[in-house]
Design a protein around this motif. Structure first.
Motif, PDB file in Angstrom:
ATOM      1  N   SER A  32       0.910  -1.196   0.038  1.00 57.27           N
ATOM      2  CA  SER A  32       0.081  -0.036   0.080  1.00 57.27           C
ATOM      3  C   SER A  32       0.878   1.319  -0.113  1.00 57.27           C
ATOM      4  N   ASN A  34       0.576   3.592   1.986  1.00 55.78           N
ATOM      5  CA  ASN A  34       0.888   4.047   3.362  1.00 55.78           C
ATOM      6  C   ASN A  34       2.019   3.072   3.994  1.00 55.78           C
ATOM      7  N   ARG A  35       2.230   1.643   3.635  1.00 52.16           N
ATOM      8  CA  ARG A  35       3.362   0.970   3.830  1.00 52.16           C
ATOM      9  C   ARG A  35       4.679   1.342   3.120  1.00 52.16           C
ATOM     10  N   ALA A  38       5.834   4.575   4.936  1.00 55.90           N
ATOM     11  CA  ALA A  38       6.392   4.348   6.178  1.00 55.90           C
ATOM     12  C   ALA A  38       7.793   3.452   6.059  1.00 55.90           C
ATOM     13  N   LYS A  44       3.476  10.901   3.153  1.00 51.85           N
ATOM     14  CA  LYS A  44       2.529  10.136   1.999  1.00 51.85           C
ATOM     15  C   LYS A  44       2.408  11.096   1.084  1.00 51.85           C
ATOM     16  N   ARG A  54      -0.777   3.940  -7.449  1.00 53.67           N
ATOM     17  CA  ARG A  54      -0.116   2.786  -7.098  1.00 53.67           C
ATOM     18  C   ARG A  54       0.275   2.068  -8.358  1.00 53.67           C
TER      19      ARG A  54
END
Length: 187
Positions: A32, A34-35, A38, A44, A54
């Motif tokens: 994702s 978000n992943r 991180a 983001k 994506r």
């Protein structure tokens, strides 16, 4: 190159590296935005500065792998005249690139089935097949374009087996080289 441009390239590379790490651990389904941010350690919004979505990110991951494997294959091709030996050298270079890059298994297997990326992956794979077509012609195959797709499929299957095992499949390579020798109508 300005410091700002260099920093942007570094951030883009960090995002792509994070993507490969995630692909290795979780597959593409577990990737994702978000992943990715991180793991890369960025905000983001930074992701969207470099990639509109994506699918564009997955395409960039595959493109980077394609460029790296393409460089290795081109170097192997340049050392030989068209034929079985050159084809074997190119396949060996491809296998080694696959084994040396994290997350490639997910890219090779899953990216080609991702709707927004599949056409680009297919085009890149067709470009690799086109590189091997002169080898099949030199091996005596009049229908080299058709034969090369099957040879590339054998190569891909062995690459997947090696990726699953996490190491070279020496016996599989030996059998593949024996098959190529038998396919060489001029031998």
């Amino acid at each position: 190159m300005t410091a700002r441009a260099a920093a942007a390239l570094e951030t883009r590379a960090a995002l792509l590296d994070a993507g490969l790490e995630i692909a290795e651990q979780h597959g593409l389904s577990g990737m994702s935005v978000n992943r990715v941010v991180a793991v890369a350690g960025v905000a983001k919004g930074t992701f969207y500065v470099h990639f509109p979505d994506r699918d564009a990110f997955l395409s960039a991951l595959h493109q980077r792998f394609h460029e790296q494997s393409g460089q290795a294959v081109a170097a192997a091709l340049g050392r030989h005249a068209p034929g079985r030996i050159r084809l074997q050298a190119a396949m060996t270079a491809y296998f080694e690139v696959c084994l040396s890059h994290r997350g490639v298994k997910a890219l090779v297997l899953e990216a080609r089935n991702t709707p927004g990326v599949a056409a680009e992956v297919a085009d890149r794979n067709a470009a690799f097949a086109a590189l091997a077509e002169p080898d099949l012609r030199a091996m005596g195959w009049p229908e080299a374009g058709t034969a090369v797709r099957l040879v590339v499929a054998m190569c891909a299957e062995l690459a997947m087996a090696e990726l699953a095992a996490g190491e070279r499949d020496e016996r599989g390579r030996q059998v593949l080289w024996q098959l190529l020798t038998r396919l060489d109508l001029n031998a």
